[in-house]
Design a protein around this motif. Sequence first.
Motif, PDB file in Angstrom:
ATOM      1  N   GLU A 143      -6.951  21.599   3.029  1.00  0.00           N
ATOM      2  CA  GLU A 143      -8.054  22.549   3.167  1.00  0.00           C
ATOM      3  C   GLU A 143      -8.071  23.088   4.591  1.00  0.00           C
ATOM      4  O   GLU A 143      -7.927  22.328   5.543  1.00  0.00           O
ATOM      5  CB  GLU A 143      -9.379  21.843   2.873  1.00  0.00           C
ATOM      6  CG  GLU A 143     -10.602  22.727   3.013  1.00  0.00           C
ATOM      7  CD  GLU A 143     -11.891  21.966   2.793  1.00  0.00           C
ATOM      8  OE1 GLU A 143     -12.973  22.563   2.973  1.00  0.00           O
ATOM      9  OE2 GLU A 143     -11.807  20.756   2.453  1.00  0.00           O
ATOM     10  N   PRO A 144      -8.261  24.400   4.769  1.00  0.00           N
ATOM     11  CA  PRO A 144      -8.272  24.953   6.135  1.00  0.00           C
ATOM     12  C   PRO A 144      -9.524  24.541   6.897  1.00  0.00           C
ATOM     13  O   PRO A 144     -10.566  24.243   6.311  1.00  0.00           O
ATOM     14  CB  PRO A 144      -8.228  26.464   5.899  1.00  0.00           C
ATOM     15  CG  PRO A 144      -8.827  26.655   4.545  1.00  0.00           C
ATOM     16  CD  PRO A 144      -8.415  25.451   3.745  1.00  0.00           C
ATOM     17  N   PHE A 145      -9.417  24.529   8.213  1.00  0.00           N
ATOM     18  CA  PHE A 145     -10.556  24.194   9.070  1.00  0.00           C
ATOM     19  C   PHE A 145     -11.548  25.351   9.166  1.00  0.00           C
ATOM     20  O   PHE A 145     -12.704  25.142   9.538  1.00  0.00           O
ATOM     21  CB  PHE A 145     -10.074  23.826  10.476  1.00  0.00           C
ATOM     22  CG  PHE A 145      -9.463  22.457  10.573  1.00  0.00           C
ATOM     23  CD1 PHE A 145     -10.240  21.352  10.878  1.00  0.00           C
ATOM     24  CD2 PHE A 145      -8.111  22.271  10.343  1.00  0.00           C
ATOM     25  CE1 PHE A 145      -9.685  20.092  10.979  1.00  0.00           C
ATOM     26  CE2 PHE A 145      -7.536  21.014  10.440  1.00  0.00           C
ATOM     27  CZ  PHE A 145      -8.324  19.920  10.756  1.00  0.00           C
ATOM     28  N   TRP A 146     -11.097  26.558   8.884  1.00  0.00           N
ATOM     29  CA  TRP A 146     -11.986  27.727   8.821  1.00  0.00           C
ATOM     30  C   TRP A 146     -11.429  28.698   7.796  1.00  0.00           C
ATOM     31  O   TRP A 146     -10.281  28.579   7.359  1.00  0.00           O
ATOM     32  CB  TRP A 146     -12.122  28.396  10.194  1.00  0.00           C
ATOM     33  CG  TRP A 146     -10.861  28.985  10.759  1.00  0.00           C
ATOM     34  CD1 TRP A 146     -10.277  30.180  10.441  1.00  0.00           C
ATOM     35  CD2 TRP A 146     -10.011  28.384  11.750  1.00  0.00           C
ATOM     36  NE1 TRP A 146      -9.130  30.367  11.169  1.00  0.00           N
ATOM     37  CE2 TRP A 146      -8.947  29.285  11.993  1.00  0.00           C
ATOM     38  CE3 TRP A 146     -10.056  27.195  12.483  1.00  0.00           C
ATOM     39  CZ2 TRP A 146      -7.929  29.032  12.917  1.00  0.00           C
ATOM     40  CZ3 TRP A 146      -9.043  26.944  13.397  1.00  0.00           C
ATOM     41  CH2 TRP A 146      -8.010  27.845  13.609  1.00  0.00           C
ATOM     42  N   GLU A 147     -12.254  29.631   7.375  1.00  0.00           N
ATOM     43  CA  GLU A 147     -11.805  30.636   6.416  1.00  0.00           C
ATOM     44  C   GLU A 147     -10.705  31.471   7.063  1.00  0.00           C
ATOM     45  O   GLU A 147     -10.907  32.083   8.116  1.00  0.00           O
ATOM     46  CB  GLU A 147     -12.956  31.534   5.999  1.00  0.00           C
ATOM     47  CG  GLU A 147     -12.552  32.584   4.969  1.00  0.00           C
ATOM     48  CD  GLU A 147     -13.692  33.506   4.603  1.00  0.00           C
ATOM     49  OE1 GLU A 147     -13.427  34.533   3.946  1.00  0.00           O
ATOM     50  OE2 GLU A 147     -14.841  33.209   4.991  1.00  0.00           O
ATOM     51  N   PRO A 148      -9.532  31.484   6.438  1.00  0.00           N
ATOM     52  CA  PRO A 148      -8.408  32.210   7.043  1.00  0.00           C
ATOM     53  C   PRO A 148      -8.759  33.663   7.363  1.00  0.00           C
ATOM     54  O   PRO A 148      -9.379  34.360   6.558  1.00  0.00           O
ATOM     55  CB  PRO A 148      -7.324  32.116   5.974  1.00  0.00           C
ATOM     56  CG  PRO A 148      -7.635  30.834   5.253  1.00  0.00           C
ATOM     57  CD  PRO A 148      -9.131  30.779   5.218  1.00  0.00           C
ATOM     58  N   GLY A 149      -8.395  34.075   8.544  1.00  0.00           N
ATOM     59  CA  GLY A 149      -8.632  35.437   8.981  1.00  0.00           C
ATOM     60  C   GLY A 149      -9.922  35.664   9.716  1.00  0.00           C
ATOM     61  O   GLY A 149     -10.135  36.738  10.289  1.00  0.00           O
ATOM     62  N   THR A 150     -10.815  34.665   9.744  1.00  0.00           N
ATOM     63  CA  THR A 150     -12.124  34.855  10.371  1.00  0.00           C
ATOM     64  C   THR A 150     -12.158  34.442  11.839  1.00  0.00           C
ATOM     65  O   THR A 150     -13.087  34.804  12.559  1.00  0.00           O
ATOM     66  CB  THR A 150     -13.203  34.064   9.617  1.00  0.00           C
ATOM     67  OG1 THR A 150     -12.888  32.660   9.660  1.00  0.00           O
ATOM     68  CG2 THR A 150     -13.276  34.522   8.159  1.00  0.00           C
ATOM     69  N   ARG A 151     -11.179  33.669  12.300  1.00  0.00           N
ATOM     70  CA  ARG A 151     -11.104  33.276  13.697  1.00  0.00           C
ATOM     71  C   ARG A 151      -9.660  32.897  13.998  1.00  0.00           C
ATOM     72  O   ARG A 151      -8.824  32.853  13.092  1.00  0.00           O
ATOM     73  CB  ARG A 151     -12.052  32.115  13.999  1.00  0.00           C
ATOM     74  CG  ARG A 151     -11.760  30.850  13.217  1.00  0.00           C
ATOM     75  CD  ARG A 151     -12.864  29.811  13.273  1.00  0.00           C
ATOM     76  NE  ARG A 151     -13.210  29.431  14.643  1.00  0.00           N
ATOM     77  CZ  ARG A 151     -13.928  28.345  14.937  1.00  0.00           C
ATOM     78  NH1 ARG A 151     -14.366  27.551  13.951  1.00  0.00           N
ATOM     79  NH2 ARG A 151     -14.227  28.044  16.188  1.00  0.00           N
ATOM     80  N   HIS A 152      -9.379  32.606  15.248  1.00  0.00           N
ATOM     81  CA  HIS A 152      -8.020  32.189  15.572  1.00  0.00           C
ATOM     82  C   HIS A 152      -8.055  30.929  16.426  1.00  0.00           C
ATOM     83  O   HIS A 152      -8.985  30.706  17.210  1.00  0.00           O
ATOM     84  CB  HIS A 152      -7.237  33.305  16.279  1.00  0.00           C
ATOM     85  CG  HIS A 152      -7.551  33.459  17.744  1.00  0.00           C
ATOM     86  ND1 HIS A 152      -8.695  34.083  18.201  1.00  0.00           N
ATOM     87  CD2 HIS A 152      -6.868  33.060  18.848  1.00  0.00           C
ATOM     88  CE1 HIS A 152      -8.692  34.080  19.529  1.00  0.00           C
ATOM     89  NE2 HIS A 152      -7.599  33.465  19.954  1.00  0.00           N
ATOM     90  N   GLY A 153      -7.054  30.110  16.235  1.00  0.00           N
ATOM     91  CA  GLY A 153      -6.902  28.873  16.996  1.00  0.00           C
ATOM     92  C   GLY A 153      -5.432  28.506  17.005  1.00  0.00           C
ATOM     93  O   GLY A 153      -4.750  28.562  15.972  1.00  0.00           O
ATOM     94  N   TYR A 154      -4.930  28.149  18.136  1.00  0.00           N
ATOM     95  CA  TYR A 154      -3.499  27.950  18.341  1.00  0.00           C
ATOM     96  C   TYR A 154      -2.939  26.884  17.401  1.00  0.00           C
ATOM     97  O   TYR A 154      -3.344  25.717  17.449  1.00  0.00           O
ATOM     98  CB  TYR A 154      -3.266  27.553  19.791  1.00  0.00           C
ATOM     99  CG  TYR A 154      -1.829  27.554  20.236  1.00  0.00           C
ATOM    100  CD1 TYR A 154      -0.976  28.606  19.925  1.00  0.00           C
ATOM    101  CD2 TYR A 154      -1.328  26.498  20.997  1.00  0.00           C
ATOM    102  CE1 TYR A 154       0.327  28.617  20.357  1.00  0.00           C
ATOM    103  CE2 TYR A 154      -0.027  26.499  21.441  1.00  0.00           C
ATOM    104  CZ  TYR A 154       0.806  27.565  21.116  1.00  0.00           C
ATOM    105  OH  TYR A 154       2.109  27.560  21.562  1.00  0.00           O
TER     106      TYR A 154
END
Length: 418
Positions: A143-154
């Motif tokens: 499961e992603p840590f955030w909704e894909p495309g809504t923020r960025h993290g390295y």
Amino acid sequence: MTVHGTCDPRFSQVAEEFEANLAQHGEVGASVCVIVGGEVAVDLWGGQAAPGVPWADDTIGHVWSCTKGATSLCAHMLAARGDLDLDAPVIRYWPEYGARGKGGTLVRHLLAHQAGLPALREPLPPGAFYDWKLMTGRLAEQEPFWEPGTRHGYHALTFGYLVGEIVRRVSGRSLGTFFREEVAEPLGLDFWIGLPEEREDRVADPATSSRVADSATSSRVAPTIPADPPEAPPSFYLKAFSDPSSMSALVLAHEGGYMALGESDSRAAHAAEIGAVGAITNARGLAGMYRPLSLGGGDLVSREHLALMAQTASAGTDAVLLAPTHFALGFMKSVDNRHLPQPDSEGALMSDTAFGHVGMGGSVGFCDPAARLAFGYTMNKQFAGLGINPRGQALVDATYRALGYRQAYGGIWYATGD
């Protein structure tokens, strides 16, 4: 600390800075290459590859996240050929990836560090980073840590499996094979994602400030900690060490032992195709990879696609590094974090038309199509930050000055004309 190689007199400042790094600023062994208009202007190397072993013209080394530039180039080559749609959902090419709410993830989200998978939620077994099927399977089911495309993290360590699996699915070849056959061999580069054993003896030892560079009696040893630890570590490390549940901590903790003392410098690590951080090359290899892009794309991508590669895709405070970052699709753009209380240096100060990638500890490779510039710098003494080190930045700055550029507020280099 003898310096070898060639330097066009126009770029004498680069040679002076390179010599000063070795003589005055603690450089142990390093190489720098500057290509302008397709012609090599600077090709220098010096110092020691290991205690008592001079850095030679064919010395190569671990360039960490400079690997991401090579991996990204592979994806862009497929896109430029029409084989890969960067705006398509990942599941078009990798159906299993759609589990746990990731069905809407686009290929561009993987490249722009927006996929929400900067780390694994659960620990990995020892050696997991050498098992491509295991790594891609774990990422596909997470499961992603955030909704894909809504923020960025390295996506420091996962990037290579995510983008590399797309390359594998589309091309039918492993990432390292595709890079070798489509980039390194045609361009004549000593650049490897998966180093052959017969080239292992040319890999430079890592060096730390605790090692004596001119000790002929020292044995080859694995790295300990990055050299010259700053008074306050970067925000990423502060978060990782203070909050074990944070994404920053999970990046370092759930990696199957790859970041353990000495492991990334093992033969197993060098042989593996680790598309985020595993490449082995030198400055000539980095600059050589970016040379066609500095000239409009060459045989790698079209001029139109090259413009897309340079465009900003995500910028602002990074959800993992906790400092400002600036990304194109798979490449870093110039970012100036010198004003921050911690020495966050996750980028390099370039012009706004440049793009490339830094490697943890200080290495960097990039191109600047407007300046017709390709640049590479590698070394074996790591800086404590996650981006370019001050020694490498001095070489970048000297290169831009030689080209007649001036530095604007925020560290951006800009052309002033003749």
